[in-house]
Design a protein around this motif. Structure first.
Motif, PDB file in Angstrom:
ATOM      1  N   HIS A 143       0.854  -1.181   0.000  1.00  0.00           N
ATOM      2  CA  HIS A 143       0.000   0.000   0.000  1.00  0.00           C
ATOM      3  C   HIS A 143       0.893   1.235   0.000  1.00  0.00           C
ATOM      4  O   HIS A 143       1.632   1.485   0.957  1.00  0.00           O
ATOM      5  N   LYS A 144       0.856   1.966  -1.115  1.00  0.00           N
ATOM      6  CA  LYS A 144       1.622   3.208  -1.250  1.00  0.00           C
ATOM      7  C   LYS A 144       3.108   2.995  -0.948  1.00  0.00           C
ATOM      8  O   LYS A 144       3.724   3.760  -0.210  1.00  0.00           O
ATOM      9  N   GLY A 145       3.654   1.942  -1.506  1.00  0.00           N
ATOM     10  CA  GLY A 145       5.087   1.686  -1.375  1.00  0.00           C
ATOM     11  C   GLY A 145       5.501   0.981  -0.110  1.00  0.00           C
ATOM     12  O   GLY A 145       6.674   0.647   0.054  1.00  0.00           O
ATOM     13  N   LEU A 146       4.561   0.736   0.814  1.00  0.00           N
ATOM     14  CA  LEU A 146       4.872   0.046   2.061  1.00  0.00           C
ATOM     15  C   LEU A 146       4.342  -1.377   2.014  1.00  0.00           C
ATOM     16  O   LEU A 146       3.239  -1.631   1.509  1.00  0.00           O
ATOM     17  N   LEU A 147       5.126  -2.302   2.528  1.00  0.00           N
ATOM     18  CA  LEU A 147       4.712  -3.699   2.624  1.00  0.00           C
ATOM     19  C   LEU A 147       4.194  -3.953   4.030  1.00  0.00           C
ATOM     20  O   LEU A 147       4.936  -3.873   5.004  1.00  0.00           O
ATOM     21  N   TRP A 148       2.903  -4.252   4.131  1.00  0.00           N
ATOM     22  CA  TRP A 148       2.283  -4.592   5.407  1.00  0.00           C
ATOM     23  C   TRP A 148       2.107  -6.100   5.453  1.00  0.00           C
ATOM     24  O   TRP A 148       1.457  -6.682   4.599  1.00  0.00           O
ATOM     25  N   ARG A 149       2.677  -6.713   6.461  1.00  0.00           N
ATOM     26  CA  ARG A 149       2.607  -8.171   6.566  1.00  0.00           C
ATOM     27  C   ARG A 149       2.052  -8.560   7.916  1.00  0.00           C
ATOM     28  O   ARG A 149       2.131  -7.804   8.891  1.00  0.00           O
ATOM     29  N   ALA A 150       1.458  -9.749   7.968  1.00  0.00           N
ATOM     30  CA  ALA A 150       0.830 -10.220   9.193  1.00  0.00           C
ATOM     31  C   ALA A 150       1.853 -10.296  10.308  1.00  0.00           C
ATOM     32  O   ALA A 150       3.037 -10.595  10.085  1.00  0.00           O
ATOM     33  N   PRO A 270     -12.638  -7.222  -0.549  1.00  0.00           N
ATOM     34  CA  PRO A 270     -12.674  -6.182  -1.597  1.00  0.00           C
ATOM     35  C   PRO A 270     -11.427  -5.311  -1.636  1.00  0.00           C
ATOM     36  O   PRO A 270     -11.186  -4.629  -2.637  1.00  0.00           O
ATOM     37  N   MET A 271     -10.623  -5.284  -0.587  1.00  0.00           N
ATOM     38  CA  MET A 271      -9.435  -4.437  -0.553  1.00  0.00           C
ATOM     39  C   MET A 271      -8.486  -4.765  -1.704  1.00  0.00           C
ATOM     40  O   MET A 271      -7.850  -3.880  -2.277  1.00  0.00           O
ATOM     41  N   VAL A 272      -8.367  -6.041  -2.065  1.00  0.00           N
ATOM     42  CA  VAL A 272      -7.440  -6.456  -3.129  1.00  0.00           C
ATOM     43  C   VAL A 272      -8.218  -7.023  -4.304  1.00  0.00           C
ATOM     44  O   VAL A 272      -7.742  -7.899  -5.024  1.00  0.00           O
ATOM     45  N   ARG A 273      -9.432  -6.541  -4.483  1.00  0.00           N
ATOM     46  CA  ARG A 273     -10.311  -7.090  -5.526  1.00  0.00           C
ATOM     47  C   ARG A 273      -9.706  -6.948  -6.915  1.00  0.00           C
ATOM     48  O   ARG A 273      -9.774  -7.871  -7.733  1.00  0.00           O
ATOM     49  N   LYS A 331       1.190   9.026 -18.495  1.00  0.00           N
ATOM     50  CA  LYS A 331       1.108   9.300 -17.066  1.00  0.00           C
ATOM     51  C   LYS A 331      -0.316   9.163 -16.544  1.00  0.00           C
ATOM     52  O   LYS A 331      -0.545   8.684 -15.427  1.00  0.00           O
ATOM     53  N   LYS A 332      -1.293   9.548 -17.363  1.00  0.00           N
ATOM     54  CA  LYS A 332      -2.687   9.452 -16.941  1.00  0.00           C
ATOM     55  C   LYS A 332      -3.077   8.006 -16.706  1.00  0.00           C
ATOM     56  O   LYS A 332      -3.773   7.678 -15.743  1.00  0.00           O
ATOM     57  N   TRP A 333      -2.666   7.112 -17.613  1.00  0.00           N
ATOM     58  CA  TRP A 333      -2.961   5.698 -17.452  1.00  0.00           C
ATOM     59  C   TRP A 333      -2.228   5.136 -16.236  1.00  0.00           C
ATOM     60  O   TRP A 333      -2.774   4.326 -15.497  1.00  0.00           O
ATOM     61  N   SER A 334      -0.973   5.549 -16.063  1.00  0.00           N
ATOM     62  CA  SER A 334      -0.190   5.047 -14.934  1.00  0.00           C
ATOM     63  C   SER A 334      -0.826   5.439 -13.601  1.00  0.00           C
ATOM     64  O   SER A 334      -0.892   4.639 -12.670  1.00  0.00           O
ATOM     65  N   GLU A 335      -1.321   6.690 -13.528  1.00  0.00           N
ATOM     66  CA  GLU A 335      -1.986   7.118 -12.298  1.00  0.00           C
ATOM     67  C   GLU A 335      -3.263   6.333 -12.065  1.00  0.00           C
ATOM     68  O   GLU A 335      -3.615   6.008 -10.924  1.00  0.00           O
ATOM     69  N   GLY A 336      -3.964   6.009 -13.160  1.00  0.00           N
ATOM     70  CA  GLY A 336      -5.177   5.218 -13.023  1.00  0.00           C
ATOM     71  C   GLY A 336      -4.892   3.814 -12.511  1.00  0.00           C
ATOM     72  O   GLY A 336      -5.619   3.283 -11.659  1.00  0.00           O
ATOM     73  N   LEU A 337      -3.825   3.195 -13.038  1.00  0.00           N
ATOM     74  CA  LEU A 337      -3.455   1.860 -12.570  1.00  0.00           C
ATOM     75  C   LEU A 337      -3.012   1.892 -11.109  1.00  0.00           C
ATOM     76  O   LEU A 337      -3.334   0.991 -10.333  1.00  0.00           O
ATOM     77  N   THR A 338      -2.265   2.939 -10.753  1.00  0.00           N
ATOM     78  CA  THR A 338      -1.818   3.056  -9.360  1.00  0.00           C
ATOM     79  C   THR A 338      -2.998   3.172  -8.414  1.00  0.00           C
ATOM     80  O   THR A 338      -3.009   2.581  -7.322  1.00  0.00           O
ATOM     81  N   LEU A 340      -6.067   2.083  -9.093  1.00  0.00           N
ATOM     82  CA  LEU A 340      -6.803   0.818  -9.142  1.00  0.00           C
ATOM     83  C   LEU A 340      -6.167  -0.229  -8.258  1.00  0.00           C
ATOM     84  O   LEU A 340      -6.857  -0.976  -7.545  1.00  0.00           O
ATOM     85  N   PHE A 341      -4.838  -0.295  -8.299  1.00  0.00           N
ATOM     86  CA  PHE A 341      -4.101  -1.286  -7.499  1.00  0.00           C
ATOM     87  C   PHE A 341      -3.472  -0.616  -6.273  1.00  0.00           C
ATOM     88  O   PHE A 341      -2.293  -0.818  -5.987  1.00  0.00           O
ATOM     89  N   GLU A 342      -4.269   0.192  -5.576  1.00  0.00           N
ATOM     90  CA  GLU A 342      -3.750   0.851  -4.379  1.00  0.00           C
ATOM     91  C   GLU A 342      -3.337  -0.178  -3.330  1.00  0.00           C
ATOM     92  O   GLU A 342      -2.345  -0.011  -2.627  1.00  0.00           O
ATOM     93  N   PHE A 343      -4.104  -1.240  -3.233  1.00  0.00           N
ATOM     94  CA  PHE A 343      -3.761  -2.376  -2.374  1.00  0.00           C
ATOM     95  C   PHE A 343      -3.584  -3.601  -3.276  1.00  0.00           C
ATOM     96  O   PHE A 343      -4.451  -3.878  -4.118  1.00  0.00           O
TER      97      PHE A 343
END
Length: 617
Positions: A143-150, A270-273, A331-338, A340-343
């Motif tokens: 999420h936003k460049g950070l890896l969150w793990r259990a 749904p977070m990683v849908r 850049k517009k497409w890249s921002e859209g993908l980012t 979309l795949f926020e998580f």
């Protein structure tokens, strides 16, 4: 016996806190006549003493601020910084599940965090019984460049080991059948059957690594995929058979069932849908081409097969690149993908490396088991046994290279290093599995060849006597030498993907050691051309000797200048300069060292283990 830590009151008195009533009575008996005040932990007197002590120390703090304002402010600032550092250390060690051990093995990552799975924040476990169904939870995600793990360590589940047991048989069947009639077509069909089975194994590991559920439903899903894999193996088409349709049907059933499981997971999490839907599409597209290959005759069938295999391997990697942002798109497409795949889910590095290591061990195990044969001679030390033992040494050396040389001393593991290194690490393992499996299959046939001295076929049991042959085919030589070259080349790629610790005093740097591996691969690829001068024993001896030379160079090259390669030549010294300490606790005394000043017989200096005593009374 010394009393516990004291609390200083405003009138100067000191109150010592006992942990319970029994401890209080024991302290009062021990310190009769001493001017000690005692209270029980948690009592009203204890709370009152703490409040009084707090007011007393606040008064001292205010007085110090008035007398030395500049020094006091500087100390306050330093204390705040130390508190922040202490909190960070607490987060990285206590709260974050001993990440220092993870960093020590796989390299440091500043973007790593841990989280507590949501279903366990308010859940009080009352039983360890496996549940019928639990809502799945993502073990780790970006999420936003950070890896969150259990926050919990991910251990290898028992059913994952069961999957590996099945693959022992799969490797044996595919490897043996590919070497029965060695040819270019047999090798091509070996790859066609081996890669999809490896893909199914990877799917199982992916689902287990992503989702934390460990319920009956998850185990049934894994069992269904294994059943499909079992049917797939019984219908491999390495020879001219009509079982291709059945084989692909079992493969597609497992893949599409996995896609359905991902869609179900997307609805529940749904977070990683977006990621789960993307992986579903990456399964459906090549599946359509696999279906088309059933209705097309050769050679057009082969074109569709290889396109489907390429998409099976490439689409998941393309999806990961899309999650991280493609550099060549607008850049517009890249921002859209980012957005979309926020998580998006991530792999657990410990689990992935352990599972991959287990699979590599299976490949080594197959190559060794395939060497076994039955002897009927009264004294069975002959060229057959010699070739088998050389093959055993060769597999052992490859095991050492993979686990003890390339698999240790990481500054950064390939998965944690870069995206390209992660892709190289994963795909190099596939090349290694293909190469070493086909080499092991060829080696099992070369061991039974009677084209050299001391290879009397009558010394073999009748089953193996029927498999023995005199002339070694060129295709079998290519299977063996080419497979070994591919395996060693892939190991060089695996080593290249890691960032190993760079020690400036190393005798030989990593790039030169890898260059030697490339040179060995070239020599192995040239050996089949010398078929008129090399029999099976010569061939195995040369490859084994060069494998040993690779290991020897790695051991020597990774050592540092001035290192003693044969260990200490005298007893190991221990430094002993501590004072004699005597600690009493409930009647037990420990003498931990010798006082060099009070005991002239034990002067300060170096001592061997026998010179140091621990006396427990």
């Amino acid at each position: 016996m010394m009393p516990p830590r004291a609390i200083t009151l405003s009138d100067g008195r000191q109150v010592h806190v006992a942990k319970d009533e029994d401890h209080l009575l024991r302290l009062q008996r021990t310190h009769t006549g001493d001017e000690f005040n005692f209270t029980v932990h948690g009592s009203t007197d204890h709370v009152s003493a703490l409040n009084d002590s707090k007011k007393y120390h606040e008064t001292l703090k205010d007085d110090l601020r008035k007398r030395h304002p500049d020094i006091f402010e500087e100390m306050e600032r330093l204390q705040d910084q130390m508190d922040e550092i202490s909190n960070d250390l607490h987060t990285l060690t206590e709260h974050d599940v001993h990440l220092e051990a993870n960093f020590g093995k796989f390299g440091y990552s500043a973007n790593l965090r841990t989280h507590l799975p949501s279903q366990r924040k308010h859940e009080k476990e009352t039983s360890t019984t496996i549940r019928i169904w639990k809502r799945p939870v993502i073990r780790q995600y970006f999420h936003k460049g950070l890896l969150w793990r259990a926050s919990e360590n991910e251990e290898v589940a028992s059913f994952e080991l069961f999957v590996d047991l099945l693959y022992v048989g799969i490797l044996a069947v595919i490897g043996d059948r590919s070497s029965e009639e060695p040819s270019a077509k047999a090798f091509m069909r070996f790859c066609i059957t081996m890669i999809p089975s490896y893909k199914l194994w990877n799917d199982v590991g992916l689902m287990v690594s992503w989702f934390e559920s460990d319920d009956v439903v998850q185990r049934v899903i894994i069992l269904f995929i294994l059943a499909c894999l079992f049917g797939y193996t019984t219908n491999i088409f390495l020879s001219e058979t009509i079982t291709y349709t059945q084989m692909i049907a079992f493969y597609l059933t497992a893949r599409l069932f996995t896609a359905a499981a991902l869609v179900w997971g997307a609805l529940l999490v749904p977070m990683v849908r977006a990621t789960l839907y993307g992986n579903t599409i990456a399964i459906i597209i090549p599946s359509a081409i696999w279906i088309g290959s059933i209705y097309v005759e050769e050679p057009n069938k082969l074109a569709l097969i290889w396109v489907a295999i390429f998409l099976d391997l490439a689409l998941p990697s393309l999806l990961v690149m899309s999650m991280r942002g493609l550099p060549l798109i607008p850049k517009k497409w890249s921002e859209g993908l980012t957005k979309l795949f926020e998580f998006y889910p991530a792999l657990n590095i410990e689990h992935k490396t352990e599972r991959m290591g287990a699979f590599v061990s299976l490949v080594f195990g197959y190559s060794v088991v395939a060497l076994l044969y039955q002897n009927t001679a009264e004294f069975g030390i002959n060229a057959f046994l010699g070739k088998a033992l050389l093959g055993l040494i060769q597999a052992y050396c490859f095991n050492t290279i993979y686990f003890d040389i390339d698999g240790s001393g990481h500054e950064l593991h390939a998965i944690r290093r870069k995206v390209w290194s992660s892709f190289l690490w994963v795909n190099a393992h596939l090349l290694f599995v293909l190469g070493f499996t086909i080499a092991g299959a060829g080696l099992s046939k070369l061991v039974l060849a009677h084209d050299c001295q001391d290879t009397n076929v009558e010394n073999l049991y009748i089953t193996y006597e029927e498999k023995s042959f005199e002339a070694v085919e060129d295709a079998l030589r290519w299977f063996y030498c080419g497979g070994l070259a591919a395996a060693l080349l892939s190991m060089a790629g695996i080593s290249l993907s890691h960032l190993h610790k760079d020690i400036y005093t190393q005798k030989i740097s990593k790039k030169y050691r890898l260059a030697y591996r490339f040179a060995v691969c070239i020599v192995w690829l040239c050996l089949p051309a010398a078929r008129d001068h090399l029999n099976s024993l010569h061939l195995i001896s040369i490859t084994t000797g060069m494998t040993i030379s690779v290991v020897a160079l790695e051991i020597y090259g990774t050592s540092c200048k001035g290192d003693d390669m044969f260990g200490a030549k005298k007893s190991c010294p221990y430094i002993c300069d501590a004072e004699l300490q005597k600690r009493e606790s409930d009647g037990i005394s420990l003498e931990t060292a010798v006082d060099p000043e009070k005991n002239a017989e034990h002067p300060k200096g170096e001592y061997t283990l026998k010179d140091i005593y621990v006396d427990v009374q």
